[in-house]
Design an enzyme around this catalytic site. Structure first.
Site, PDB file in Angstrom:
ATOM      1  CB  ALA A  63     -20.965  51.824 -51.266  1.00 17.88           C
ATOM      2  N   GLY A 108     -25.051  49.925 -53.747  1.00 15.98           N
ATOM      3  CA  GLY A 108     -24.289  50.416 -54.900  1.00 15.98           C
ATOM      4  C   GLY A 108     -24.241  49.420 -56.053  1.00 15.98           C
ATOM      5  CD  GLU A 111     -27.235  53.253 -55.091  1.00 14.62           C
ATOM      6  OE1 GLU A 111     -26.187  52.837 -54.548  1.00 14.62           O
ATOM      7  OE2 GLU A 111     -27.847  54.260 -54.697  1.00 14.62           O
ATOM      8  CD  GLU A 131     -28.454  51.741 -50.290  1.00 10.08           C
ATOM      9  OE1 GLU A 131     -29.597  51.223 -50.270  1.00 10.08           O
ATOM     10  OE2 GLU A 131     -27.724  51.717 -51.293  1.00 10.08           O
TER      11      GLU A 131
HETATM   12  N1  CAA Z   1     -18.814  46.411 -47.983  1.00  7.75           N
HETATM   13  C1  CAA Z   1     -17.708  45.868 -47.476  1.00  7.75           C
HETATM   14  N2  CAA Z   1     -17.497  44.540 -47.342  1.00  7.75           N
HETATM   15  C2  CAA Z   1     -18.490  43.741 -47.742  1.00  7.75           C
HETATM   16  C3  CAA Z   1     -19.685  44.226 -48.276  1.00  7.75           C
HETATM   17  C4  CAA Z   1     -19.828  45.636 -48.406  1.00  7.75           C
HETATM   18  N3  CAA Z   1     -20.914  46.207 -48.946  1.00  7.75           N
HETATM   19  N4  CAA Z   1     -20.489  43.176 -48.573  1.00  7.75           N
HETATM   20  C5  CAA Z   1     -19.805  42.061 -48.230  1.00  7.75           C
HETATM   21  N5  CAA Z   1     -18.587  42.398 -47.725  1.00  7.75           N
HETATM   22  C6  CAA Z   1     -17.549  41.500 -47.205  1.00  7.75           C
HETATM   23  C7  CAA Z   1     -17.903  40.957 -45.833  1.00  7.75           C
HETATM   24  O1  CAA Z   1     -17.558  41.899 -44.831  1.00  7.75           O
HETATM   25  C8  CAA Z   1     -17.066  39.717 -45.795  1.00  7.75           C
HETATM   26  O2  CAA Z   1     -15.730  40.082 -45.513  1.00  7.75           O
HETATM   27  P1  CAA Z   1     -14.836  39.175 -44.496  1.00  7.75           P
HETATM   28  O3  CAA Z   1     -14.742  37.834 -45.159  1.00  7.75           O
HETATM   29  O4  CAA Z   1     -13.552  39.924 -44.437  1.00  7.75           O
HETATM   30  O5  CAA Z   1     -15.608  39.119 -43.219  1.00  7.75           O
HETATM   31  C9  CAA Z   1     -17.105  39.217 -47.227  1.00  7.75           C
HETATM   32  O6  CAA Z   1     -17.474  40.338 -48.030  1.00  7.75           O
HETATM   33  C10 CAA Z   1     -18.129  38.127 -47.446  1.00  7.75           C
HETATM   34  O7  CAA Z   1     -19.386  38.614 -46.963  1.00  7.75           O
HETATM   35  P2  CAA Z   1     -20.309  37.819 -45.926  1.00  7.75           P
HETATM   36  O8  CAA Z   1     -19.471  36.966 -45.033  1.00  7.75           O
HETATM   37  O9  CAA Z   1     -21.215  38.816 -45.290  1.00  7.75           O
HETATM   38  O10 CAA Z   1     -21.093  36.862 -46.953  1.00  7.75           O
HETATM   39  P3  CAA Z   1     -22.558  36.245 -46.724  1.00  7.75           P
HETATM   40  O11 CAA Z   1     -22.721  35.241 -47.812  1.00  7.75           O
HETATM   41  O12 CAA Z   1     -22.758  35.814 -45.330  1.00  7.75           O
HETATM   42  O13 CAA Z   1     -23.553  37.471 -46.996  1.00  7.75           O
HETATM   43  C11 CAA Z   1     -24.374  39.440 -48.150  1.00  7.75           C
HETATM   44  C12 CAA Z   1     -23.620  38.075 -48.267  1.00  7.75           C
HETATM   45  C13 CAA Z   1     -25.826  39.152 -47.794  1.00  7.75           C
HETATM   46  C14 CAA Z   1     -24.285  40.123 -49.512  1.00  7.75           C
HETATM   47  C15 CAA Z   1     -23.715  40.275 -47.048  1.00  7.75           C
HETATM   48  O14 CAA Z   1     -22.312  40.316 -47.285  1.00  7.75           O
HETATM   49  C16 CAA Z   1     -24.225  41.675 -46.990  1.00  7.75           C
HETATM   50  O15 CAA Z   1     -25.300  41.920 -46.496  1.00  7.75           O
HETATM   51  N6  CAA Z   1     -23.403  42.659 -47.492  1.00  7.75           N
HETATM   52  C17 CAA Z   1     -23.724  44.035 -47.397  1.00  7.75           C
HETATM   53  C18 CAA Z   1     -24.802  44.413 -48.388  1.00  7.75           C
HETATM   54  C19 CAA Z   1     -25.182  45.885 -48.248  1.00  7.75           C
HETATM   55  O16 CAA Z   1     -25.710  46.303 -47.226  1.00  7.75           O
HETATM   56  N7  CAA Z   1     -24.921  46.678 -49.305  1.00  7.75           N
HETATM   57  C20 CAA Z   1     -25.228  48.077 -49.314  1.00  7.75           C
HETATM   58  C21 CAA Z   1     -24.031  48.874 -48.891  1.00  7.75           C
HETATM   59  S1  CAA Z   1     -24.432  50.561 -48.637  1.00  7.75           S
HETATM   60  C22 CAA Z   1     -24.374  51.280 -50.170  1.00  7.75           C
HETATM   61  O17 CAA Z   1     -24.193  50.625 -51.170  1.00  7.75           O
HETATM   62  C23 CAA Z   1     -24.530  52.758 -50.128  1.00  7.75           C
HETATM   63  C24 CAA Z   1     -24.732  53.401 -51.453  1.00  7.75           C
HETATM   64  O18 CAA Z   1     -25.813  53.434 -51.988  1.00  7.75           O
HETATM   65  C25 CAA Z   1     -23.658  54.139 -52.069  1.00  7.75           C
END
Ligand code: CAA
Length: 261
Positions: A63, A108, A111, A131
């Site tokens: 998400a 998400g 999920e 999360e």
């Molecule tokens: N939300 C918003 N933006 C996201 C995102 C997310 N979940 N995941 C990645 N992005 C964005 C980053 O902010 C980045 O944007 P910018 O270029 O504008 O900075 C872009 O996508 C590329 O990401 P990274 O630079 O971080 O890429 P990376 O290769 O270094 O890392 C990754 C990849 C390990 C997937 C890392 O992006 C990451 O950890 N993302 C978040 C994963 C996460 O925690 N997901 C769970 C979200 S909570 C949820 O989903 C709640 C629910 O159950 C409903």
């Protein structure tokens, strides 16, 4: 549509989440567009759907953390409901949905994959429920579907530790059915979808309904659901044709496509 692409290839519909700059993260707009895309699928023609993500790196990285960062308690709950409503629509979609996971499937992303009927992934796929590291619980069904799919012990370990797992481990624990190279993934999904689409459509739909509804019931009630849906197949043209074809010993005869009636 800004972030969702839909393509129909014969009897197979392909839904692609396409927000590559944010690794296909699910914001409200993506969720709304997914909802509208599934609503618009032509069920008279399409017999199986594939859900995938755009690009080579990520299926769905969760998400949208930016959108969630400033939510109040009530807004958080509403955002959870927004995701859950779409994922329930996918889970209960009348025809099978195959998820082709082409990279990160986090939060998400994991999920939404779990709300599909069948999951296959590429060898660079990464799964996890990160999360609790962000100060929240999984909110789009993760606490419920992961435990049902891989068992409560493994689900609790993944959710409490927030540790990501790679494709081979996802395969080992039964989270995905098969692992392919990036290049092979979509062709494999399309081949599986075509294999499903050639079978009797009413029977396939009834199988999905029977499995989904039965899982929530004790066995004596679950088999009653099956009996009803089994019975519903009889007198259909497809049942009559499918059985007559088997009983006809003429080996030269070529099986015709089922008519969905
Ligand atoms: N939300 C918003 N933006 C996201 C995102 C997310 N979940 N995941 C990645 N992005 C964005 C980053 O902010 C980045 O944007 P910018 O270029 O504008 O900075 C872009 O996508 C590329 O990401 P990274 O630079 O971080 O890429 P990376 O290769 O270094 O890392 C990754 C990849 C390990 C997937 C890392 O992006 C990451 O950890 N993302 C978040 C994963 C996460 O925690 N997901 C769970 C979200 S909570 C949820 O989903 C709640 C629910 O159950 C409903």
């Amino acid at each position: 549509m800004e972030y969702v692409v839909y393509e129909q290839k014969g009897a197979v519909g392909i839904v692609t989440i396409s927000r590559e700059k944010a690794l296909n993260a699910l914001n409200s707009t993506v969720l709304e567009e997914l909802n509208a895309t599934f609503d618009a699928i032509n069920l008279d023609e399409v017999r199986c759907v594939i859900l995938t993500g755009a690009g080579q790196k990520s299926f769905v990285a969760g998400a949208d953390i930016g959108e969630m960062s400033s939510l109040t308690k009530a807004e958080g709950e509403a955002f959870g409901k927004k995701g859950n409503d779409v994922f329930l629509k996918i889970e209960n979609f009348p025809i099978p949905v195959i998820c082709a996971i082409n990279g990160f499937a986090l939060g998400g992303g994991c999920e939404i994959a779990m709300s599909c009927d069948i999951r296959i992934c590429s060898d660079n796929a990464v799964f996890g429920q990160p999360e609790v590291g962000l100060g929240i619980t999984p909110g789009f069904g993760g606490t419920q579907r992961l435990a049902r799919l891989v068992g409560p012990g493994m689900a609790k370990q993944m959710i409490y530790t927030a540790r990501n797992i790679k494709a081979d481990e996802a395969y080992r624990i039964g989270l995905v059915n098969a692992v392919y190279t990036q290049e092979e993934l979509l062709p494999a999904a399309e081949k599986m979808a075509a294999g499903i689409a050639k079978n009797a459509p009413i029977a396939v739909r009834n199988c999905k309904k029977a499995i989904n509804e039965g899982l929530a019931l004790p066995m004596d009630k679950a088999v009653e659901v099956e009996e009803k849906l089994f019975g519903d197949c009889f007198e259909t043209e497809d049942q009559k044709y499918g059985m007559a074809f088997f009983l006809d010993k003429n080996k030269e005869k070529v099986k015709e496509p089922f008519k969905n009636c």
